[in-house]
Write an enzyme that holds these catalytic residues in place. Structure first.
Site, PDB file in Angstrom:
ATOM      1  N   ASP A 296       0.814  -1.221   0.000  1.00  0.00           N
ATOM      2  CA  ASP A 296       0.000   0.000   0.000  1.00  0.00           C
ATOM      3  C   ASP A 296       0.844   1.266   0.000  1.00  0.00           C
ATOM      4  O   ASP A 296       0.304   2.365   0.008  1.00  0.00           O
ATOM      5  CB  ASP A 296      -0.895   0.023   1.258  1.00  0.00           C
ATOM      6  CG  ASP A 296      -1.776  -1.202   1.303  1.00  0.00           C
ATOM      7  OD1 ASP A 296      -2.399  -1.501   0.273  1.00  0.00           O
ATOM      8  OD2 ASP A 296      -1.816  -1.873   2.355  1.00  0.00           O
ATOM      9  N   HIS A 297       2.138   1.115   0.066  1.00  0.00           N
ATOM     10  CA  HIS A 297       3.021   2.289   0.167  1.00  0.00           C
ATOM     11  C   HIS A 297       4.028   2.243  -0.964  1.00  0.00           C
ATOM     12  O   HIS A 297       5.169   1.786  -0.780  1.00  0.00           O
ATOM     13  CB  HIS A 297       3.729   2.287   1.525  1.00  0.00           C
ATOM     14  CG  HIS A 297       4.491   3.555   1.805  1.00  0.00           C
ATOM     15  ND1 HIS A 297       5.744   3.807   1.313  1.00  0.00           N
ATOM     16  CD2 HIS A 297       4.162   4.655   2.511  1.00  0.00           C
ATOM     17  CE1 HIS A 297       6.183   4.994   1.727  1.00  0.00           C
ATOM     18  NE2 HIS A 297       5.234   5.521   2.442  1.00  0.00           N
ATOM     19  N   PHE A 298       3.685   2.595  -2.218  1.00  0.00           N
ATOM     20  CA  PHE A 298       2.344   3.047  -2.595  1.00  0.00           C
ATOM     21  C   PHE A 298       1.789   2.035  -3.593  1.00  0.00           C
ATOM     22  O   PHE A 298       2.584   1.296  -4.180  1.00  0.00           O
ATOM     23  CB  PHE A 298       2.444   4.434  -3.216  1.00  0.00           C
ATOM     24  CG  PHE A 298       2.976   5.474  -2.271  1.00  0.00           C
ATOM     25  CD1 PHE A 298       2.116   6.119  -1.386  1.00  0.00           C
ATOM     26  CD2 PHE A 298       4.321   5.799  -2.237  1.00  0.00           C
ATOM     27  CE1 PHE A 298       2.596   7.091  -0.524  1.00  0.00           C
ATOM     28  CE2 PHE A 298       4.792   6.766  -1.353  1.00  0.00           C
ATOM     29  CZ  PHE A 298       3.933   7.406  -0.496  1.00  0.00           C
TER      30      PHE A 298
END
Lengths: 128, 177
Positions: free
Chosen positions: B33-35
């Site tokens: 999720d990052h990113f």
């Protein structure tokens, strides 16, 4: 031996870097804890930076003699007694203790330490 | 899950410096999720890795017997992005150690590329921290486990060059407690 101005400039730089304050906030009468928001861990940072800036070694209790403040012989009911005040004067010749002596509650000592006291401390160390 | 942000030490010189590595892998959940679509190792976790490496080096100075906590991140500069497949090398150096705590400078490199520089301050809470806080914050056996995982005793040496020995430290006390 650096001049008073040179000592102040380096102390100010150390405080600006350690505390994230602006240059113009660091004036001689500013208190470290009250005006510049220094916390206990910041003193480690400040001492570290002063040691580097002035090539000095600052031993534990030299700047802030906590051993006196925790010694039952010098403290009664949360206040430093006369013997304690005398001991503090001896150990902290660089600090103006006038305000503290008026209300010698142990918590007040750290809160009343000023930028000027820090400069005097460094000058005292360099002269030793 | 444990909060391990270094894989192992490759150098550990008591009272002086240490080198630790961290392999960055796309299998690590935080990168998903990052990113999304462009995974980057978060600089906060790289800082944590440097802080863990420095913290163990500082903790050794107090005999691995007292609580040492990261008190202040006085400086942190980052210069690039760290991607999956990269290997981070953390170099930590004790600048000053005293009764109340220690200052450590640290860098993170990917290969020869400097990625991050930090200045870290650690506070030593002392032997009476357990009594003051009313709780024990770590068990010596947990620390022993961690030191073993990151191979401190396999590479660690004292300032005089002699090997660090696990039995020199009070790490087995409190096993199972």
């Amino acid at each position: 031996m650096p001049s008073k101005e040179e000592i102040f400039d380096k102390v100010r730089e150390a405080l600006v870097d350690a505390l994230g304050v602006d240059d113009d906030e660091v004036i001689p009468t500013a208190t470290l804890q009250g005006d510049l928001d220094a916390e206990s861990i910041d003193f480690l940072d400040i001492v570290f930076r002063l040691e580097k800036a002035f090539d000095i070694k600052i031993e534990r209790g030299e700047l802030f003699p906590e051993d006196i403040l925790t010694d039952a012989a010098f403290v009664q009911d949360g206040k430093v007694n006369e013997a304690g005040i005398a001991k503090l004067r001896e150990r902290m010749p660089f600090a103006d203790l006038t305000n503290f002596e008026a209300e010698p509650v142990i918590q007040n000592l750290g809160q009343q330490l000023t930028v000027k006291d820090m400069c005097n401390f460094v000058a005292h160390k360099l002269a030793a | 899950m444990r909060w391990f942000w270094i894989d192992r030490f490759t150098e550990f010189v008591c009272g002086s410096h240490a080198v630790a590595t961290k392999g960055v892998s796309l299998s690590e959940g935080h990168l998903h999720d990052h990113f999304v679509g462009y995974p980057i190792m978060p600089n906060s976790l790289i800082t944590e890795g440097m802080a863990q490496a420095g913290g163990l080096l500082v903790s050794e100075q107090y005999g691995f017997g007292e609580l040492v906590v990261l008190g202040k991140l006085a400086k942190a500069k980052f210069y690039s992005c760290v991607r999956p497949g990269d290997t981070l090398t953390y170099r930590v150096k004790i600048d000053s150690v005293r009764d109340s705590g220690a200052a450590v400078t640290a860098t993170a490199h990917v290969g020869d590329r400097l990625h991050a520089e930090t200045l870290l301050f650690y506070a030593r809470l002392g032997e009476d921290s357990e009594e003051l806080m009313g709780a024990r914050l770590f068990r010596p056996s947990d620390l022993q486990h961690w030191l073993s995982l990151v191979q401190v005793f396999e590479v660690g040496i004292h300032a005089d060059g002699t090997r660090m020995q696990e039995h020199e430290y009070p790490l087995s006390e409190g096993l199972g407690t």
